[in-house]
Scaffold this active site. Structure first.
Site, mmCIF file in Angstrom:
data_model
loop_
_atom_site.group_PDB
_atom_site.id
_atom_site.type_symbol
_atom_site.label_atom_id
_atom_site.label_comp_id
_atom_site.label_asym_id
_atom_site.label_seq_id
_atom_site.Cartn_x
_atom_site.Cartn_y
_atom_site.Cartn_z
ATOM 1 N N CYS B 37 0.829 -1.215 0.000
ATOM 2 C CA CYS B 37 0.000 0.000 0.000
ATOM 3 C C CYS B 37 0.855 1.253 0.000
ATOM 4 C CB CYS B 37 -0.918 0.023 1.223
ATOM 5 S SG CYS B 37 -1.963 -1.422 1.348
ATOM 6 N N CYS B 107 -3.132 9.004 5.841
ATOM 7 C CA CYS B 107 -1.874 9.032 6.604
ATOM 8 C C CYS B 107 -2.173 9.270 8.089
ATOM 9 C CB CYS B 107 -0.948 10.135 6.098
ATOM 10 S SG CYS B 107 -0.439 9.920 4.382
#
Lengths: 407, 137
Positions: B37, B107
């Protein structure tokens, strides 16, 4: 600010050669005529400039000037070539062969045709990035009307066996189109020797202007016909209507003439700088991987994965250098590079890939600078990377159960 | 993409980079994300036995600049907080502090997950300690 950014992204676009700009300038002002105006001096000047340009382009690729059709760029050229053939030859068949690593201007054009009843074969490529010629042969059916395979790839610079593909296409009576955008002007390309029937070209990858492109359309053996995709005044042998972009065409022609004159010397210089960049990076960094074969590759391309360092974070660290990454974070789709995927490069390594594209105006000092900066930032980011730490501890990352939450 | 000054600051001067001894009973380790990812965060914290306050936090992150900044910021925030206070840190706090654009919100989510995973690991370790050790705490 841009003056301080080293430009190593010459596959995306190239700066204009000042000689090209000089050639173009008169056609923006004094010599503004319409090349289709047949009855006065303004028109004649413009027409002459266009025809001179046609000759220069034809000369670079071994074609006849009459076989050059002007377009707005390679996306239009690819669309016109593929859709134009599909529509013109629909009665002969409905099958088109392409490859998984083609540019989106080819792939998405093919996808559009699929919706209109065409059958498309998207050939996988070998791990080195090259198409499998046996697979190509076996993919051809009696319904196949077109093979479209790019000359050289825009991400990994791999040069396809174009002459062999051309030969196969000719033997089987199938038209062969190639997207020549990255190859023309950089390496010798000859449409006769390579048996290319249609080829897309653009100005801005060869130090010419944006918005100026061309399509080579063979007139003899076979005489290729294309259905126009825009209706209008019937310019360009009826294949591409629209008033010609005379300054752009002059620029494209001049760019081709300069490439033809300087290619031999320039490609040696590119290969020398590219090889130096690679050697420096590999001498200071472990676990780097070259994507695509080095055996058949554009002299100005290096595509390298820096394991355990995510591409966007690397670009952020070298923000005084312009390069591209195959990382998902740098793409509009948030998917890692489909080209690298097609080579079988894992997503983990695709995220860490950087494309270096050298160009005419790069210097050896810049190569040294870029190498030093990349080495410095990769080392810094590996100190920050839990993956590098684990790898150094001898942990096989492929056996780890990842608790993936994001994406 | 243009990065906020705070993201650039954390990227250029990451706080608390490194590793703690994962076998220390007072250290909790959280590892989230996956290489495929493009993001892996390792976040560790050490809790002071007497006060129950997080006395140290370290991170290592494979990911984009925003992922590095999110985890760097998380370690800054963790220090001096109790475990329960740390659990109250939300990804939106990180988004606001770093001015992350929508495309980078994941994030911050990853950083919150890393904090929770580290605390979960710490609590698990504490739970399996011998009664004698617990009595000393």
């Amino acid at each position: 600010m841009n003056n301080h950014v080293v430009y190593f992204d010459n596959h995306a676009t190239t700066p204009m050669d000042p000689r090209v700009l000089d050639a173009m300038l008169p056609y923006f002002s004094g010599k503004f005529g319409n090349a289709a105006s047949r009855n006065h001096a303004y028109g004649w000047d413009a027409e002459k400039a266009v025809e001179d340009s046609r000759k220069k382009i034809a000369s670079l690729i071994g074609a006849n000037p009459k076989e050059i059709i002007f377009t707005s760029g390679a996306t239009e050229s690819n669309n016109l070539a593929i859709k134009g053939v599909a529509e013109m030859y629909a009665e002969r068949g409905n099958h088109i062969i392409t490859a998984a690593t083609e540019h989106k201007a080819v792939l998405d054009t093919c996808k559009k045709l699929e919706k209109h009843g065409f059958r498309i074969t998207y050939m996988p490529v070998l791990a080195n990035g090259l198409v499998d010629l046996d697979l190509l042969r076996s993919s051809i059916t009696d319904k196949t009307i077109l093979i479209t395979i790019m000359y050289a790839n825009n991400e990994i610079g791999v040069i396809q066996p174009i002459a062999e593909i051309g030969k196969i296409a000719k033997e089987r009576g199938v038209l062969f189109h190639t997207d020549g955008v990255q190859a023309v002007g950089k390496i010798p390309v000859n449409v006769m020797a390579d048996n290319i029937d249609i080829m897309s070209i653009t100005g801005h990858k060869i130090y010419g202007p944006k918005g100026a492109g061309a399509l080579f359309v063979r007139r003899k053996g076979p005489r290729v016909q294309l259905t126009a995709q825009m209706d209008g005044g019937g310019h360009e042998r009826g294949m591409r209507s629209g008033t010609l972009n005379v300054p752009g065409i002059v620029g494209l022609g001049e760019a081709c003439a300069i490439c033809q004159k300087e290619m031999a010397e320039e490609s040696k210089r590119m290969a020398h700088m590219r090889d130096k960049l690679r050697a420096k990076l590999e001498s200071e960094l472990d676990e780097t991987f070259i994507n695509g074969t080095m055996e058949s590759r554009l002299p100005n391309n290096l595509n390298m994965s820096f394991a355990y360092v995510e591409g966007e974070s690397l670009l952020m660290g070298i923000n005084d250098i312009a390069v591209s990454s195959g990382s998902a974070c740098t793409s509009a789709t948030l998917e890692p590079s489909y080209v690298l995927k097609a080579l079988g490069v894992g997503d983990d390594l695709a995220h860490t890939s950087i494309r270096f594209g050298l160009g005419r105006f790069n210097t050896e000092e810049e190569v040294d600078y870029v190498a030093d900066r990349v080495i410095q930032v990769v080392k810094k980011l590996r100190d920050l990377s839990p993956l590098y730490e684990m790898a150094k501890e001898g942990i096989d990352l492929s056996t780890v159960q990842w608790a993936a939450e994001a994406h | 993409m243009a990065y906020s000054d705070k993201v650039l600051d954390h990227y250029n001067n990451p706080r608390n980079v490194g590793s703690l001894d994962r076998n220390d009973p007072n250290v909790g380790t959280g590892m989230v994300g996956a290489p495929e990812c493009g993001d892996v965060m390792k976040l560790q914290l050490r809790v002071d036995e007497a006060s129950g306050v997080i006395e140290d936090a370290k991170f290592k992150t494979f990911g984009c600049g925003s992922a590095i900044a999110s985890s760097s910021l998380a370690t800054e925030w963790l220090k001096g907080k109790t475990v329960d206070e740390a659990l109250a840190i939300k990804n939106t706090d990180i988004v606001n502090e770093l001015s992350l654009p929508p495309v980078k919100i994941h994030c911050s989510v990853l950083a919150e997950d890393a904090i929770k995973a580290a605390i979960h690991d710490y609590k698990k370790k504490q739970g399996v300690r011998s009664p004698a050790e617990a009595a000393l705490a």
